[in-house]
Enzyme design. Structure first.
Site, short mmCIF file in Angstrom:
data_model
loop_
_atom_site.label_atom_id
_atom_site.label_comp_id
_atom_site.label_asym_id
_atom_site.label_seq_id
_atom_site.Cartn_x
_atom_site.Cartn_y
_atom_site.Cartn_z
N TYR A 1 62.92 7.27 25.99
CA TYR A 1 61.50 7.60 25.76
C TYR A 1 61.08 6.95 24.44
N CYS A 2 60.07 6.07 24.49
CA CYS A 2 59.74 5.26 23.32
C CYS A 2 58.31 5.55 22.84
N GLY B 1 60.16 18.72 26.85
CA GLY B 1 61.25 18.22 26.00
C GLY B 1 61.51 19.16 24.83
N HIS C 1 83.72 30.95 8.56
CA HIS C 1 85.03 30.31 8.71
C HIS C 1 85.64 29.91 7.38
N GLU D 1 61.36 15.25 18.46
CA GLU D 1 60.43 15.78 19.48
C GLU D 1 59.27 16.57 18.84
N ARG E 1 46.36 25.08 15.06
CA ARG E 1 45.10 24.65 15.70
C ARG E 1 44.74 25.59 16.84
P1 FAD Z 1 56.87 11.45 9.31
O1 FAD Z 1 55.85 11.59 10.37
O2 FAD Z 1 56.74 10.33 8.36
O3 FAD Z 1 56.96 12.81 8.49
C1 FAD Z 1 57.64 12.94 7.24
C2 FAD Z 1 57.58 14.41 6.81
O4 FAD Z 1 56.20 14.79 6.60
C3 FAD Z 1 58.10 15.38 7.88
O5 FAD Z 1 58.72 16.48 7.26
C4 FAD Z 1 56.84 15.83 8.59
O6 FAD Z 1 56.99 17.09 9.21
C5 FAD Z 1 55.86 15.88 7.42
N1 FAD Z 1 54.48 15.72 7.86
C6 FAD Z 1 53.92 14.66 8.48
N2 FAD Z 1 52.59 14.86 8.65
C7 FAD Z 1 52.33 16.07 8.13
C8 FAD Z 1 51.13 16.83 7.98
N3 FAD Z 1 49.96 16.40 8.42
N4 FAD Z 1 51.22 18.05 7.37
C9 FAD Z 1 52.40 18.51 6.92
N5 FAD Z 1 53.57 17.82 7.02
C10 FAD Z 1 53.52 16.63 7.61
N6 FAD Z 1 61.32 9.19 18.83
C11 FAD Z 1 61.08 8.69 20.08
O7 FAD Z 1 59.97 8.30 20.39
N7 FAD Z 1 62.07 8.62 21.01
C12 FAD Z 1 63.34 9.04 20.75
O8 FAD Z 1 64.21 8.97 21.63
C13 FAD Z 1 63.62 9.57 19.44
N8 FAD Z 1 64.89 9.96 19.13
C14 FAD Z 1 65.18 10.32 17.84
C15 FAD Z 1 66.52 10.52 17.48
C16 FAD Z 1 66.85 10.80 16.16
C17 FAD Z 1 68.29 11.00 15.78
C18 FAD Z 1 65.82 10.90 15.18
C19 FAD Z 1 66.15 11.20 13.75
C20 FAD Z 1 64.50 10.71 15.54
C21 FAD Z 1 64.16 10.40 16.87
N9 FAD Z 1 62.84 10.11 17.24
C22 FAD Z 1 62.57 9.62 18.50
C23 FAD Z 1 61.78 10.10 16.24
C24 FAD Z 1 61.27 11.49 15.84
O9 FAD Z 1 60.49 12.05 16.84
C25 FAD Z 1 60.48 11.33 14.52
O10 FAD Z 1 61.44 11.07 13.51
C26 FAD Z 1 59.64 12.53 14.20
O11 FAD Z 1 58.61 12.70 15.15
C27 FAD Z 1 59.03 12.46 12.77
O12 FAD Z 1 58.44 11.22 12.52
P2 FAD Z 1 58.81 10.42 11.16
O13 FAD Z 1 60.29 10.35 11.10
O14 FAD Z 1 58.05 9.17 11.14
O15 FAD Z 1 58.34 11.39 9.99
N1 2MC Z 2 50.33 18.67 25.57
C1 2MC Z 2 49.31 18.14 26.28
N2 2MC Z 2 48.32 17.43 25.72
C2 2MC Z 2 48.34 17.28 24.38
C3 2MC Z 2 49.36 17.81 23.57
C4 2MC Z 2 50.40 18.53 24.22
N3 2MC Z 2 51.43 19.04 23.54
N4 2MC Z 2 49.14 17.48 22.27
C5 2MC Z 2 47.99 16.77 22.26
N5 2MC Z 2 47.51 16.66 23.53
C6 2MC Z 2 46.29 15.98 23.97
C7 2MC Z 2 45.06 16.67 23.40
O1 2MC Z 2 44.67 17.73 24.23
C8 2MC Z 2 44.06 15.54 23.38
O2 2MC Z 2 43.58 15.35 24.68
P1 2MC Z 2 42.06 14.87 24.97
O3 2MC Z 2 41.99 13.46 24.46
O4 2MC Z 2 41.93 14.97 26.43
O5 2MC Z 2 41.19 15.81 24.20
C9 2MC Z 2 44.92 14.33 23.02
O6 2MC Z 2 46.26 14.66 23.41
C10 2MC Z 2 44.90 14.01 21.54
O7 2MC Z 2 45.32 15.18 20.85
P2 2MC Z 2 44.84 15.53 19.37
O8 2MC Z 2 43.35 15.34 19.28
O9 2MC Z 2 45.40 16.87 19.03
O10 2MC Z 2 45.58 14.35 18.57
P3 2MC Z 2 46.04 14.28 17.04
O11 2MC Z 2 46.32 12.87 16.77
O12 2MC Z 2 45.09 15.00 16.15
O13 2MC Z 2 47.41 15.15 17.01
C11 2MC Z 2 49.73 15.58 17.56
C12 2MC Z 2 48.40 14.98 17.97
C13 2MC Z 2 49.98 15.68 16.08
C14 2MC Z 2 49.80 16.98 18.18
C15 2MC Z 2 50.72 14.61 18.20
O14 2MC Z 2 50.60 13.33 17.61
C16 2MC Z 2 52.16 15.05 18.08
O15 2MC Z 2 52.62 15.90 18.86
N6 2MC Z 2 52.94 14.43 17.12
C17 2MC Z 2 54.35 14.59 17.06
C18 2MC Z 2 55.01 13.36 17.68
C19 2MC Z 2 56.24 13.70 18.41
O16 2MC Z 2 56.39 14.81 18.91
N7 2MC Z 2 57.15 12.75 18.54
C20 2MC Z 2 58.35 12.93 19.27
C21 2MC Z 2 58.91 11.60 19.68
S1 2MC Z 2 60.12 11.76 20.99
C22 2MC Z 2 61.58 12.29 20.25
O17 2MC Z 2 61.64 12.62 19.11
C23 2MC Z 2 62.78 12.30 21.09
C24 2MC Z 2 63.95 12.66 20.58
C25 2MC Z 2 62.70 11.89 22.50
#
Ligand code: FAD
Ligand code: 2MC
Length: 383
Positions: free
Chosen positions: A123-124, A244, A341, A366, A378
């Site tokens: 998932y990218c 997820g 432990h 995630e 929110r």
């Molecule tokens: P940033 O967004 O730069 O955040 C830095 C810090 O600031 C964090 O503590 C964050 O909570 C805080 N922060 C940011 N914005 C705010 C705000 N508005 N208010 C308060 N605090 C804030 N991504 C994928 O798409 N696919 C994957 O398969 C995947 N696998 C991963 C596996 C590993 C081992 C790791 C470490 C990460 C993976 N990720 C993946 C990415 C992961 O989802 C991101 O690292 C995560 O979403 C945070 O993004 P960032 O690292 O850019 O941190």
């Molecule tokens: N489920 C369904 N819809 C959603 C949603 C959710 N959880 N979150 C947002 N949306 C929809 C929202 O309803 C809106 O829809 P519409 O355009 O129809 O009004 C649209 O998406 C945009 O949402 P926002 O206006 O809330 O967008 P904003 O940019 O302000 O915030 C935020 C979005 C912060 C909630 C989103 O960017 C987020 O979840 N960030 C975290 C990123 C993340 O989870 N990364 C994980 C990467 S994967 C990973 O780490 C793995 C290990 C696989």
């Protein structure tokens, strides 16, 4: 204790996952951690048992189960190895996205290969400049005749370089969340390359890499949902993440339960000052707090999973609550199990320090737990 009142199919599903986890994950997890081995054969075996397409429709080879079954399965898998469980969860997220948002042709083409994990998926979403603020991503997908051409870099991709299929969120339309679409990209496509595996605190047994797109040309039919999918990619990505987030929480719960079980057993064996540690009131208080935390985590997780199954209007908030609460609470339980432990908890061979390292990242990926608070806040403000 962990599964009161489960009977029939519900219990059989849990027992199947538990049996697989005990035999095929738990005995090897420490070694995979030490040698950085990605257990592809075992994951395919999990696929053959129906655990790679858990809540995907049956007509294309999915298991057709509920999210509630899913979190129970991931708790069991994570008792054996939270890292392998987490990758199977990411794969399930991709499989569900293709099943739910793909065209009929895409479902028929991909799910029969994804369900047995003959094709493994990553998932990218995240990019170097767009993590929490995922809607600001800049990877571009430019239309060129019957093709799209992708350019950009994805960061931290689990399974990067090992997976066969990359589910990629890229900007094909305009700015903002509504300019993003989702694309299915094969590993062998010219211009697609991978960074070196990141050196990490935990999750040693699965690769995390950059996924790099340099003029990667794919047919327009690879847009998820066909032309109807244009601009819908962010919503697809977020809906995938709701489930997820539950599974990642379930991975923390399973890992913490395993750490707790080790600590409980050790307390009945270890003696200090002439008596067993289990007979110390303060140790019992610690165990009581840990057991309570595990049970509370299970309850909120099952509640959120049922909300997703029922398409409850509060499902997004409940999934965020479960992810935040369970990954934080269960990390504390695992850390306390290490503490109980003593010095032995710090040794690799005891198995608890690995769980602590592996559970730490679940508070970050995630969606960080700060972003979970943003989502919950929110929703509460909108009431
Ligand atoms: P940033 O967004 O730069 O955040 C830095 C810090 O600031 C964090 O503590 C964050 O909570 C805080 N922060 C940011 N914005 C705010 C705000 N508005 N208010 C308060 N605090 C804030 N991504 C994928 O798409 N696919 C994957 O398969 C995947 N696998 C991963 C596996 C590993 C081992 C790791 C470490 C990460 C993976 N990720 C993946 C990415 C992961 O989802 C991101 O690292 C995560 O979403 C945070 O993004 P960032 O690292 O850019 O941190
Ligand atoms: N489920 C369904 N819809 C959603 C949603 C959710 N959880 N979150 C947002 N949306 C929809 C929202 O309803 C809106 O829809 P519409 O355009 O129809 O009004 C649209 O998406 C945009 O949402 P926002 O206006 O809330 O967008 P904003 O940019 O302000 O915030 C935020 C979005 C912060 C909630 C989103 O960017 C987020 O979840 N960030 C975290 C990123 C993340 O989870 N990364 C994980 C990467 S994967 C990973 O780490 C793995 C290990 C696989």
């Amino acid at each position: 204790m962990p599964y009161p009142n489960l009977t029939g199919d519900d219990l059989a599903i849990v027992e199947m996952a538990r049996d697989f986890s005990r035999k095929r994950l738990a005995p090897f997890a420490l070694d995979w951690d030490a040698t950085k081995h990605f257990p592809v054969a075992e994951m395919k075996e999990a696929g053959s048992l129906g655990m790679a397409a858990i809540y995907t429709r049956e007509d294309v080879g999915g298991s057709g189960l509920r999210r509630l079954d899913g979190v129970r399965i991931f708790e069991e898998l994570a008792k054996g190895d939270p890292v392998t469980a987490a990758f199977i969860s990411i794969h399930n997220m991709c499989t569900w996205m293709v099943d739910t948002y793909g065209s009929e042709e895409q479902r028929q083409e991909w799910i029969p290969k994804l369900a047995p994990m003959d094709v493994m998926a990553s998932y990218c979403l995240t990019e170097p400049g767009a993590g929490s603020d995922a809607a600001s991503l800049t990877t571009r997908a430019e239309r060129d005749g019957d093709d799209f051409v992708l350019n950009g870099t994805k960061q931290f991709i689990s399974g990067g370089g090992a997976s066969d299929l990359y589910v990629v969120m890229a900007r094909s339309e305009g700015e903002g969340a509504r300019g993003i679409s989702t694309f299915l990209v094969d590993k062998g496509t010219p211009g697609l390359s991978f960074g070196p595996p990141e050196v990490k605190m935990g999750w040693h047994s699965q690769p995390t890499t950059q996924v790099i797109f340099e003029n990667v040309r794919i047919p327009a039919s690879r847009m998820l949902g066909g032309t109807d999918g244009a601009g819908k990619g962010f919503g697809i990505a977020m809906n995938g993440l709701n489930g997820g987030r539950l599974n990642i929480a379930a991975c923390s719960l399973g890992g913490a339960q395993a750490a707790y079980d080790l600590a409980l057993r050790y307390m009945t064996e270890r003696e200090t000052f002439g008596r067993k540690l289990i007979d110390e009131p303060t140790i019992r208080f610690a165990l009581a707090d840990m057991a309570t935390s595990l049970e509370a985590s299970r309850l909120i997780l099952w509640r959120a999973a049922s909300a997703l199954d029922e398409n409850d209007p509060d499902k997004v908030e409940l999934c965020a609550m479960a992810k935040k609460f369970v990954t934080e609470t269960c990390y504390q339980v695992a850390d306390q199990a290490l503490q109980l432990h003593g010095g032995y908890g710090y040794l690799h061979e005891t198995g608890v320090e690995k769980i602590v390292r592996d559970l730490r990242v679940n508070r970050i990926l995630e969606g960080t737990n700060e972003i979970m608070r943003m989502v919950i806040g929110r929703a509460e403000a909108a009431r």
